[in-house]
Design a protein around this motif. Sequence first.
Motif, PDB file in Angstrom:
ATOM      1  N   PHE A  57       0.818  -1.206   0.000  1.00  0.00           N
ATOM      2  CA  PHE A  57       0.000   0.000   0.000  1.00  0.00           C
ATOM      3  C   PHE A  57       0.855   1.262   0.000  1.00  0.00           C
ATOM      4  N   VAL A  58       2.107   1.142   0.419  1.00  0.00           N
ATOM      5  CA  VAL A  58       3.012   2.270   0.522  1.00  0.00           C
ATOM      6  C   VAL A  58       4.285   1.918  -0.235  1.00  0.00           C
ATOM      7  N   GLU A  59       4.798   2.853  -1.023  1.00  0.00           N
ATOM      8  CA  GLU A  59       6.048   2.602  -1.721  1.00  0.00           C
ATOM      9  C   GLU A  59       7.175   2.514  -0.720  1.00  0.00           C
ATOM     10  N   THR A  60       8.080   1.594  -0.920  1.00  0.00           N
ATOM     11  CA  THR A  60       9.221   1.441  -0.018  1.00  0.00           C
ATOM     12  C   THR A  60      10.436   2.108  -0.634  1.00  0.00           C
ATOM     13  N   GLU A  61      11.247   2.745   0.213  1.00  0.00           N
ATOM     14  CA  GLU A  61      12.479   3.384  -0.238  1.00  0.00           C
ATOM     15  C   GLU A  61      13.551   2.313  -0.412  1.00  0.00           C
ATOM     16  N   VAL A  62      14.361   2.486  -1.416  1.00  0.00           N
ATOM     17  CA  VAL A  62      15.448   1.541  -1.669  1.00  0.00           C
ATOM     18  C   VAL A  62      16.775   2.224  -1.456  1.00  0.00           C
TER      19      VAL A  62
END
Length: 62
Positions: A57-62
């Motif tokens: 549901f939320v973009e994850t930082e890479v």
Amino acid sequence: MTTVNFMSAGKLGESLTATAEEIKKTHRLGWYNIRVYSNQELIATMEAMVYRKNQSFVETEV
């Protein structure tokens, strides 16, 4: 299910920083500890148990 503890209020104009630690996860459940800081002062804590889904549901930082 969550439990939130507010220790003090953030102040207008100050930045808040939150850290989250994954304690354990299974195929369907996850347990997390979250801490919120204002100028390096701990102002809130949260314990959360979440139901995990297949999609994000939320973009994850890479």
